[in-house]
Design a protein around this motif. Structure first.
Motif, PDB file in Angstrom:
ATOM      1  N   THR A 175     -18.274   0.682  19.970  1.00 38.27           N
ATOM      2  CA  THR A 175     -19.113   1.182  18.892  1.00 38.27           C
ATOM      3  C   THR A 175     -18.629   0.648  17.560  1.00 38.27           C
ATOM      4  O   THR A 175     -17.499   0.177  17.425  1.00 38.27           O
ATOM      5  N   THR A 176     -19.510   0.713  16.561  1.00 41.51           N
ATOM      6  CA  THR A 176     -19.174   0.308  15.204  1.00 41.51           C
ATOM      7  C   THR A 176     -18.596   1.510  14.458  1.00 41.51           C
ATOM      8  O   THR A 176     -19.162   2.598  14.496  1.00 41.51           O
ATOM      9  N   GLN A 177     -17.491   1.308  13.771  1.00 43.45           N
ATOM     10  CA  GLN A 177     -16.879   2.377  12.992  1.00 43.45           C
ATOM     11  C   GLN A 177     -16.860   1.957  11.521  1.00 43.45           C
ATOM     12  O   GLN A 177     -16.003   1.181  11.102  1.00 43.45           O
ATOM     13  N   PRO A 178     -17.823   2.425  10.736  1.00 44.44           N
ATOM     14  CA  PRO A 178     -17.906   2.000   9.325  1.00 44.44           C
ATOM     15  C   PRO A 178     -16.663   2.388   8.538  1.00 44.44           C
ATOM     16  O   PRO A 178     -16.143   3.502   8.688  1.00 44.44           O
ATOM     17  N   GLY A 179     -16.204   1.461   7.704  1.00 42.12           N
ATOM     18  CA  GLY A 179     -15.056   1.749   6.856  1.00 42.12           C
ATOM     19  C   GLY A 179     -15.459   2.384   5.542  1.00 42.12           C
ATOM     20  O   GLY A 179     -14.797   3.298   5.047  1.00 42.12           O
ATOM     21  N   VAL A 180     -16.552   1.879   4.944  1.00 38.79           N
ATOM     22  CA  VAL A 180     -17.026   2.379   3.655  1.00 38.79           C
ATOM     23  C   VAL A 180     -18.519   2.670   3.756  1.00 38.79           C
ATOM     24  O   VAL A 180     -19.300   1.822   4.186  1.00 38.79           O
ATOM     25  N   VAL A 181     -18.903   3.870   3.335  1.00 34.58           N
ATOM     26  CA  VAL A 181     -20.294   4.301   3.365  1.00 34.58           C
ATOM     27  C   VAL A 181     -20.704   4.705   1.954  1.00 34.58           C
ATOM     28  O   VAL A 181     -19.953   5.399   1.260  1.00 34.58           O
ATOM     29  N   PHE A 182     -21.866   4.262   1.517  1.00 39.00           N
ATOM     30  CA  PHE A 182     -22.396   4.597   0.195  1.00 39.00           C
ATOM     31  C   PHE A 182     -23.632   5.461   0.408  1.00 39.00           C
ATOM     32  O   PHE A 182     -24.596   5.025   1.032  1.00 39.00           O
ATOM     33  N   VAL A 183     -23.604   6.698  -0.103  1.00 37.95           N
ATOM     34  CA  VAL A 183     -24.689   7.646   0.117  1.00 37.95           C
ATOM     35  C   VAL A 183     -25.329   8.015  -1.213  1.00 37.95           C
ATOM     36  O   VAL A 183     -24.638   8.458  -2.138  1.00 37.95           O
ATOM     37  N   THR A 184     -26.638   7.852  -1.323  1.00 39.02           N
ATOM     38  CA  THR A 184     -27.350   8.307  -2.518  1.00 39.02           C
ATOM     39  C   THR A 184     -27.936   9.694  -2.254  1.00 39.02           C
ATOM     40  O   THR A 184     -28.157  10.086  -1.105  1.00 39.02           O
ATOM     41  N   GLY A 185     -28.182  10.430  -3.334  1.00 41.50           N
ATOM     42  CA  GLY A 185     -28.697  11.785  -3.169  1.00 41.50           C
ATOM     43  C   GLY A 185     -27.749  12.661  -2.379  1.00 41.50           C
ATOM     44  O   GLY A 185     -28.167  13.486  -1.571  1.00 41.50           O
ATOM     45  N   ALA A 186     -26.443  12.519  -2.650  1.00 43.16           N
ATOM     46  CA  ALA A 186     -25.423  13.161  -1.822  1.00 43.16           C
ATOM     47  C   ALA A 186     -25.080  14.580  -2.246  1.00 43.16           C
ATOM     48  O   ALA A 186     -24.237  15.219  -1.627  1.00 43.16           O
ATOM     49  N   SER A 187     -25.720  15.107  -3.282  1.00 43.65           N
ATOM     50  CA  SER A 187     -25.310  16.405  -3.817  1.00 43.65           C
ATOM     51  C   SER A 187     -25.793  17.585  -2.984  1.00 43.65           C
ATOM     52  O   SER A 187     -25.319  18.709  -3.180  1.00 43.65           O
ATOM     53  N   SER A 188     -26.730  17.358  -2.058  1.00 43.14           N
ATOM     54  CA  SER A 188     -27.245  18.463  -1.249  1.00 43.14           C
ATOM     55  C   SER A 188     -27.967  17.901  -0.033  1.00 43.14           C
ATOM     56  O   SER A 188     -28.107  16.679   0.122  1.00 43.14           O
ATOM     57  N   GLY A 189     -28.436  18.788   0.839  1.00 41.43           N
ATOM     58  CA  GLY A 189     -29.307  18.415   1.930  1.00 41.43           C
ATOM     59  C   GLY A 189     -28.776  17.335   2.844  1.00 41.43           C
ATOM     60  O   GLY A 189     -27.611  17.347   3.246  1.00 41.43           O
ATOM     61  N   PHE A 190     -29.656  16.386   3.185  1.00 41.57           N
ATOM     62  CA  PHE A 190     -29.265  15.321   4.102  1.00 41.57           C
ATOM     63  C   PHE A 190     -28.046  14.547   3.590  1.00 41.57           C
ATOM     64  O   PHE A 190     -27.148  14.203   4.350  1.00 41.57           O
ATOM     65  N   GLY A 191     -28.040  14.251   2.289  1.00 41.12           N
ATOM     66  CA  GLY A 191     -26.962  13.438   1.731  1.00 41.12           C
ATOM     67  C   GLY A 191     -25.605  14.086   1.876  1.00 41.12           C
ATOM     68  O   GLY A 191     -24.615  13.432   2.241  1.00 41.12           O
ATOM     69  N   ALA A 192     -25.518  15.382   1.591  1.00 43.70           N
ATOM     70  CA  ALA A 192     -24.249  16.092   1.739  1.00 43.70           C
ATOM     71  C   ALA A 192     -23.831  16.154   3.201  1.00 43.70           C
ATOM     72  O   ALA A 192     -22.645  15.988   3.534  1.00 43.70           O
ATOM     73  N   ALA A 193     -24.798  16.395   4.097  1.00 35.20           N
ATOM     74  CA  ALA A 193     -24.485  16.457   5.525  1.00 35.20           C
ATOM     75  C   ALA A 193     -24.023  15.098   6.049  1.00 35.20           C
ATOM     76  O   ALA A 193     -23.083  15.014   6.854  1.00 35.20           O
ATOM     77  N   VAL A 194     -24.666  14.029   5.605  1.00 33.29           N
ATOM     78  CA  VAL A 194     -24.252  12.676   5.998  1.00 33.29           C
ATOM     79  C   VAL A 194     -22.830  12.393   5.508  1.00 33.29           C
ATOM     80  O   VAL A 194     -22.000  11.827   6.235  1.00 33.29           O
ATOM     81  N   THR A 195     -22.544  12.794   4.278  1.00 29.24           N
ATOM     82  CA  THR A 195     -21.204  12.594   3.730  1.00 29.24           C
ATOM     83  C   THR A 195     -20.163  13.297   4.595  1.00 29.24           C
ATOM     84  O   THR A 195     -19.125  12.703   4.952  1.00 29.24           O
ATOM     85  N   ARG A 196     -20.415  14.541   4.939  1.00 27.85           N
ATOM     86  CA  ARG A 196     -19.460  15.295   5.771  1.00 27.85           C
ATOM     87  C   ARG A 196     -19.280  14.635   7.136  1.00 27.85           C
ATOM     88  O   ARG A 196     -18.169  14.576   7.671  1.00 27.85           O
ATOM     89  N   ARG A 197     -20.371  14.132   7.705  1.00 28.03           N
ATOM     90  CA  ARG A 197     -20.304  13.526   9.048  1.00 28.03           C
ATOM     91  C   ARG A 197     -19.459  12.266   9.036  1.00 28.03           C
ATOM     92  O   ARG A 197     -18.604  12.082   9.910  1.00 28.03           O
ATOM     93  N   PHE A 198     -19.662  11.393   8.076  1.00 24.68           N
ATOM     94  CA  PHE A 198     -18.888  10.151   8.030  1.00 24.68           C
ATOM     95  C   PHE A 198     -17.449  10.410   7.591  1.00 24.68           C
ATOM     96  O   PHE A 198     -16.521   9.783   8.102  1.00 24.68           O
TER      97      PHE A 198
END
Length: 254
Positions: free
Chosen positions: A3-26
């Motif tokens: 599998t691919t394991q990303p080293g750096v992830v850039f998330v927009t709209g990260a202050s709530s909702g999907f963006g915050a959840a994506v941040t926590r997951r990565f």
């Protein structure tokens, strides 16, 4: 299967909702995550929660100069972005086109289309130069299935879908992947924003049914991003089990 394991992830709209959840997951998987949004206080809280590998940066994606400045100014350990999650977006209003506010339409187009394009254009050249990377765009089932009041919001999400497919074509042979994730009903701040903070109207959207959660969408995004490098997930469309399709509307005389 590797599998691919990303080293750096850039998330927009990260202050709530999907963006915050994506941040926590990565972040839980050990990635460094650049989190961007307009609400600096929420970004700081999220970074404090998750630790020093999360970099909060205040950003309005509608501001092209600000987007370029943020991307060009990333610290060395965050500069080589492996995954861009274009999550920033919103819906405003649910009225028919003939009475909808032009200001609401402008804001949706500027955020959902232009903001997504600005961030993609700023980060994509580095991915192509490194011959690796993944652009993940947040679309919506509203981009495929029309509904009353969806007008410009649905149009912006149709743009996101087609732009994602065209990116795939442009990036042919570069090793850079593109995925469009298209959720249906999910219980986040989305409806509160759509109804200008009217909690009763927002709650009514999900009354008597079980919508998806932000974590459900984050899980789908993480799954797409961690497929083996030779696998590109073009589109993920997902809905709550309680949501499906309705017959065509028919206006009848009399």
């Amino acid at each position: 299967m590797t599998t691919t394991q990303p080293g750096v992830v850039f998330v927009t709209g990260a202050s709530s909702g999907f963006g915050a959840a994506v941040t926590r997951r990565f972040a839980a998987a050990g990635a460094r995550v650049v989190i961007s949004a307009r609400r600096a206080d929420r970004l700081r809280d999220l970074a404090a929660e998750l630790g020093p590998r999360v970099l909060p940066l205040t950003l309005d994606v509608r501001d092209l100069a600000a987007v370029n400045a943020v991307v060009n100014g990333l610290p060395a350990e965050y500069a080589q972005v492996d995954v861009l999650v274009n999550n920033a977006g919103l819906a405003l209003g649910l009225g028919p086109a003939q009475t909808a506010g032009i200001d609401d339409w402008d804001r949706m187009i500027d955020t959902n289309c232009k903001g997504l394009v600005y961030c993609t254009r700023a980060i994509l050249p580095g991915m192509v130069a490194r011959r690796r990377g993944h652009v993940i765009n947040l679309g919506s089932v509203a981009g495929t299935y029309p509904y009353p009041g969806g007008n410009v919001y649905g149009g912006t999400k149709a743009f996101v879908h087609q732009f994602s497919l065209n990116l795939r074509s442009d990036l042919h042979g570069t090793g850079v992947r593109v995925t469009c994730v298209e959720p249906g009903m999910a219980d986040t701040e989305f409806s509160s924003v759509r109804f200008a903070g009217d909690k009763a109207a927002a709650d009514a959207v999900y009354a008597g049914m079980q919508p998806m959660t932000a974590d459900d969408i984050a899980d789908a995004i993480y799954w797409a991003a961690t497929r083996p490098a030779h696998v590109n997930v073009n589109t993920i469309e997902l809905m709550a089990t309680a949501q499906s399709f309705a017959p065509f509307q028919v206006a009848r005389d009399g």
